[in-house]
Motif scaffolding. Structure first.
Motif, PDB file in Angstrom:
ATOM      1  N   ILE A 119       0.860  -1.174   0.000  1.00 50.22           N
ATOM      2  CA  ILE A 119       0.000   0.000   0.000  1.00 50.22           C
ATOM      3  C   ILE A 119       0.900   1.229   0.000  1.00 50.22           C
ATOM      4  O   ILE A 119       1.643   1.466   0.962  1.00 50.22           O
ATOM      5  CB  ILE A 119      -0.927   0.030   1.244  1.00 50.22           C
ATOM      6  CG1 ILE A 119      -1.764  -1.248   1.340  1.00 50.22           C
ATOM      7  CG2 ILE A 119      -1.812   1.271   1.211  1.00 50.22           C
ATOM      8  CD1 ILE A 119      -2.772  -1.425   0.233  1.00 50.22           C
ATOM      9  N   ASN A 120       0.843   1.994  -1.078  1.00 48.26           N
ATOM     10  CA  ASN A 120       1.660   3.204  -1.182  1.00 48.26           C
ATOM     11  C   ASN A 120       0.839   4.410  -0.756  1.00 48.26           C
ATOM     12  O   ASN A 120      -0.102   4.811  -1.451  1.00 48.26           O
ATOM     13  CB  ASN A 120       2.172   3.393  -2.605  1.00 48.26           C
ATOM     14  CG  ASN A 120       2.981   4.675  -2.746  1.00 48.26           C
ATOM     15  OD1 ASN A 120       3.567   5.164  -1.781  1.00 48.26           O
ATOM     16  ND2 ASN A 120       3.016   5.230  -3.947  1.00 48.26           N
ATOM     17  N   THR A 121       1.191   5.010   0.376  1.00 42.54           N
ATOM     18  CA  THR A 121       0.438   6.148   0.910  1.00 42.54           C
ATOM     19  C   THR A 121       1.089   7.484   0.575  1.00 42.54           C
ATOM     20  O   THR A 121       0.590   8.529   0.989  1.00 42.54           O
ATOM     21  CB  THR A 121       0.308   6.046   2.444  1.00 42.54           C
ATOM     22  OG1 THR A 121       1.584   6.278   3.063  1.00 42.54           O
ATOM     23  CG2 THR A 121      -0.213   4.675   2.859  1.00 42.54           C
ATOM     24  N   VAL A 122       2.180   7.476  -0.151  1.00 42.61           N
ATOM     25  CA  VAL A 122       2.973   8.679  -0.391  1.00 42.61           C
ATOM     26  C   VAL A 122       2.410   9.458  -1.580  1.00 42.61           C
ATOM     27  O   VAL A 122       2.196   8.896  -2.656  1.00 42.61           O
ATOM     28  CB  VAL A 122       4.447   8.316  -0.650  1.00 42.61           C
ATOM     29  CG1 VAL A 122       5.251   9.558  -0.984  1.00 42.61           C
ATOM     30  CG2 VAL A 122       5.028   7.610   0.565  1.00 42.61           C
ATOM     31  N   SER A 123       2.179  10.748  -1.394  1.00 44.80           N
ATOM     32  CA  SER A 123       1.675  11.604  -2.480  1.00 44.80           C
ATOM     33  C   SER A 123       2.829  12.319  -3.180  1.00 44.80           C
ATOM     34  O   SER A 123       2.823  13.539  -3.349  1.00 44.80           O
ATOM     35  CB  SER A 123       0.671  12.619  -1.925  1.00 44.80           C
ATOM     36  OG  SER A 123      -0.497  11.967  -1.504  1.00 44.80           O
ATOM     37  N   ALA A 124       3.816  11.549  -3.553  1.00 47.27           N
ATOM     38  CA  ALA A 124       4.981  12.075  -4.265  1.00 47.27           C
ATOM     39  C   ALA A 124       5.481  10.986  -5.193  1.00 47.27           C
ATOM     40  O   ALA A 124       5.126   9.806  -5.048  1.00 47.27           O
ATOM     41  CB  ALA A 124       6.073  12.493  -3.285  1.00 47.27           C
ATOM     42  N   GLY A 125       6.307  11.384  -6.156  1.00 49.81           N
ATOM     43  CA  GLY A 125       6.822  10.422  -7.104  1.00 49.81           C
ATOM     44  C   GLY A 125       7.754   9.409  -6.444  1.00 49.81           C
ATOM     45  O   GLY A 125       8.567   9.768  -5.594  1.00 49.81           O
ATOM     46  N   ILE A 126       7.604   8.142  -6.793  1.00 49.41           N
ATOM     47  CA  ILE A 126       8.514   7.096  -6.342  1.00 49.41           C
ATOM     48  C   ILE A 126       8.924   6.271  -7.557  1.00 49.41           C
ATOM     49  O   ILE A 126       8.295   6.346  -8.615  1.00 49.41           O
ATOM     50  CB  ILE A 126       7.885   6.176  -5.268  1.00 49.41           C
ATOM     51  CG1 ILE A 126       6.693   5.404  -5.859  1.00 49.41           C
ATOM     52  CG2 ILE A 126       7.461   6.963  -4.038  1.00 49.41           C
ATOM     53  CD1 ILE A 126       6.175   4.300  -4.953  1.00 49.41           C
ATOM     54  N   ASP A 127       9.975   5.490  -7.401  1.00 48.68           N
ATOM     55  CA  ASP A 127      10.424   4.592  -8.465  1.00 48.68           C
ATOM     56  C   ASP A 127       9.534   3.347  -8.423  1.00 48.68           C
ATOM     57  O   ASP A 127       9.805   2.378  -7.714  1.00 48.68           O
ATOM     58  CB  ASP A 127      11.889   4.220  -8.249  1.00 48.68           C
ATOM     59  CG  ASP A 127      12.442   3.340  -9.362  1.00 48.68           C
ATOM     60  OD1 ASP A 127      11.652   2.854 -10.203  1.00 48.68           O
ATOM     61  OD2 ASP A 127      13.666   3.125  -9.380  1.00 48.68           O
ATOM     62  N   LEU A 128       8.451   3.386  -9.192  1.00 48.71           N
ATOM     63  CA  LEU A 128       7.491   2.291  -9.154  1.00 48.71           C
ATOM     64  C   LEU A 128       8.123   0.951  -9.504  1.00 48.71           C
ATOM     65  O   LEU A 128       7.781  -0.080  -8.913  1.00 48.71           O
ATOM     66  CB  LEU A 128       6.335   2.569 -10.121  1.00 48.71           C
ATOM     67  CG  LEU A 128       5.261   3.543  -9.657  1.00 48.71           C
ATOM     68  CD1 LEU A 128       4.193   3.664 -10.724  1.00 48.71           C
ATOM     69  CD2 LEU A 128       4.632   3.070  -8.348  1.00 48.71           C
ATOM     70  N   ASN A 129       9.031   0.940 -10.431  1.00 43.67           N
ATOM     71  CA  ASN A 129       9.623  -0.329 -10.850  1.00 43.67           C
ATOM     72  C   ASN A 129      10.422  -0.970  -9.718  1.00 43.67           C
ATOM     73  O   ASN A 129      10.416  -2.190  -9.557  1.00 43.67           O
ATOM     74  CB  ASN A 129      10.488  -0.111 -12.086  1.00 43.67           C
ATOM     75  CG  ASN A 129       9.646   0.405 -13.250  1.00 43.67           C
ATOM     76  OD1 ASN A 129       8.727  -0.260 -13.693  1.00 43.67           O
ATOM     77  ND2 ASN A 129       9.942   1.615 -13.706  1.00 43.67           N
ATOM     78  N   ALA A 130      11.080  -0.133  -8.918  1.00 40.44           N
ATOM     79  CA  ALA A 130      11.813  -0.670  -7.771  1.00 40.44           C
ATOM     80  C   ALA A 130      10.849  -1.301  -6.775  1.00 40.44           C
ATOM     81  O   ALA A 130      11.104  -2.390  -6.238  1.00 40.44           O
ATOM     82  CB  ALA A 130      12.626   0.434  -7.107  1.00 40.44           C
ATOM     83  N   TYR A 131       9.735  -0.632  -6.523  1.00 43.70           N
ATOM     84  CA  TYR A 131       8.768  -1.159  -5.549  1.00 43.70           C
ATOM     85  C   TYR A 131       8.030  -2.371  -6.105  1.00 43.70           C
ATOM     86  O   TYR A 131       7.726  -3.323  -5.366  1.00 43.70           O
ATOM     87  CB  TYR A 131       7.791  -0.064  -5.135  1.00 43.70           C
ATOM     88  CG  TYR A 131       8.389   0.926  -4.165  1.00 43.70           C
ATOM     89  CD1 TYR A 131       8.309   0.715  -2.791  1.00 43.70           C
ATOM     90  CD2 TYR A 131       9.063   2.051  -4.623  1.00 43.70           C
ATOM     91  CE1 TYR A 131       8.877   1.609  -1.895  1.00 43.70           C
ATOM     92  CE2 TYR A 131       9.633   2.953  -3.741  1.00 43.70           C
ATOM     93  CZ  TYR A 131       9.542   2.729  -2.378  1.00 43.70           C
ATOM     94  OH  TYR A 131      10.119   3.612  -1.491  1.00 43.70           O
ATOM     95  N   LEU A 132       7.731  -2.364  -7.405  1.00 45.59           N
ATOM     96  CA  LEU A 132       7.099  -3.542  -8.001  1.00 45.59           C
ATOM     97  C   LEU A 132       7.997  -4.767  -7.871  1.00 45.59           C
ATOM     98  O   LEU A 132       7.516  -5.896  -7.727  1.00 45.59           O
ATOM     99  CB  LEU A 132       6.771  -3.276  -9.470  1.00 45.59           C
ATOM    100  CG  LEU A 132       5.584  -2.341  -9.721  1.00 45.59           C
ATOM    101  CD1 LEU A 132       5.555  -1.888 -11.177  1.00 45.59           C
ATOM    102  CD2 LEU A 132       4.270  -3.014  -9.341  1.00 45.59           C
TER     103      LEU A 132
END
Length: 347
Positions: A242-255
């Protein structure tokens, strides 16, 4: 019409001020609620400052409302005078589309009517909970269990249901490994819910400075995402993030942290588009999804769950005159973990 005291934004660039607004007369299916507490959500700040589009001013924000019913319409059957009740992020919907008939009014095909800053059925602009009273259709009012104090209950109407809904939908529970990205107003509730549902819970935060809090709130593990080794160590670990952060993250890293068939669900709303490499999904049948609040029935379920399990947010109660200071502290991440306005200070 009923004139009530309020804290409202006169424009997108000025501080909020004390003022008055008008509420409609109580109709046959309406309830009048004397508001006792209203939570401050990051969405309030985005909205009044025009970050999500132009607004009509003055605007009283607030969609985490807890109070007591003081009057009911002639056809009201769900609530009575004296009931402890809450109002969340919406006060209306079409009630006829497939989503509404399923009890998922948050996904109303015509768009639900937001608690503030939205066009109501009568053409007026809705005003939120930074006020002493609100008139709401009974179908969009929920009951607050006796085991929850009103100040603690208020943030559950947004921060609570926003995290409870995806955890329920993606089957967080015993035997499931759940990670929560960010330990703020939303994240700390996600940790509490996932723990109470029986999941093994991990917090993924930029640093370890809130580690003690995270473990106290129910996390089993806590890792710093600023450390590249975190993504190597935890690769393929989680069933649900569950991503609660309202900022850009490296989605591929988290995936890459998801197991086969795992899901990464965004509840934070970053202003910029997020980029996904298709192979981050394809190679392990992963899902990238989003989730809004819950419907009215699920919101009631969430409140009952909180009453049964003794779950509530960590709050700091403030007076109406401290709202502008609270906004600045929210922007500086200087709150653990939700501000709640004592509306009696508006009287």
């Amino acid at each position: 019409m009923l004139t009530v005291n309020a804290v409202a934004a006169p424009s997108a660039t000025e501080p909020l001020i004390r003022t008055t607004i008008e509420r409609r007369d109580v109709g046959p299916n309406d309830v009048l609620i004397e508001i006792h507490y209203a939570g401050i959500c990051h969405s309030d700040i985005h909205t009044v400052r025009g970050d999500w589009g132009p607004q009509h001013y003055p605007l009283a924000p607030g969609h985490e409302i807890a109070g007591v019913v003081t009057e009911v319409g002639s056809e009201v059957t769900r609530h009575k005078v004296g009931d402890r009740v809450g109002v969340g992020c919406m006060v209306g919907s079409c009630r006829e589309c497939d989503s509404c008939r399923r009890g998922e009014e948050q996904y109303c095909r015509e768009g639900n009517i937001g608690t503030y800053g939205a066009v109501d059925r009568d053409g007026t602009i809705t005003q939120g909970g930074y006020t002493t009273h609100v008139v709401v259709a009974e179908d969009f009012v929920v009951r607050i269990p006796d085991g929850l104090s009103l100040d603690v209950a208020a943030p559950l109407l947004c921060a609570g249901i926003t995290t409870y809904s995806p955890l329920r939908h993606w089957n967080a529970g015993t035997g499931r490994k759940v990670a929560v990205v960010g330990l703020g107003g939303l994240g700390h509730m996600a940790v509490k819910f996932a723990h109470a549902m029986g999941a093994e819970v991990t917090v993924l935060s930029q640093s370890l400075k809130k580690r003690e809090d995270g473990l106290r709130l129910g996390a089993d593990h806590y890792h710093a995402t600023a450390d590249p080794e975190t993504f190597e160590k935890l690769a393929g670990t989680f069933d649900l993030i569950i991503n609660t952060v309202s900022a850009g993250i490296d989605l591929n890293a988290y995936l890459g942290l998801l197991s086969v068939d795992g899901a990464l669900v965004n509840v934070g709303a970053p202003p910029e588009p997020l980029s996904v490499n298709a192979f981050s999904l394809i190679l392990a049948r992963r899902t990238f999804a989003g989730s809004a609040i819950g419907g009215i029935a699920e919101t009631q379920e969430m409140l009952d769950f909180c009453g049964e399990h003794g779950i509530g947010p960590e709050i700091e109660v403030i007076s109406a005159d401290q709202v502008n200071e609270a906004y600045e502290r929210v922007l500086a991440s200087d709150v653990r973990y939700r501000f709640v306005i004592d509306i009696s200070t508006l009287a």
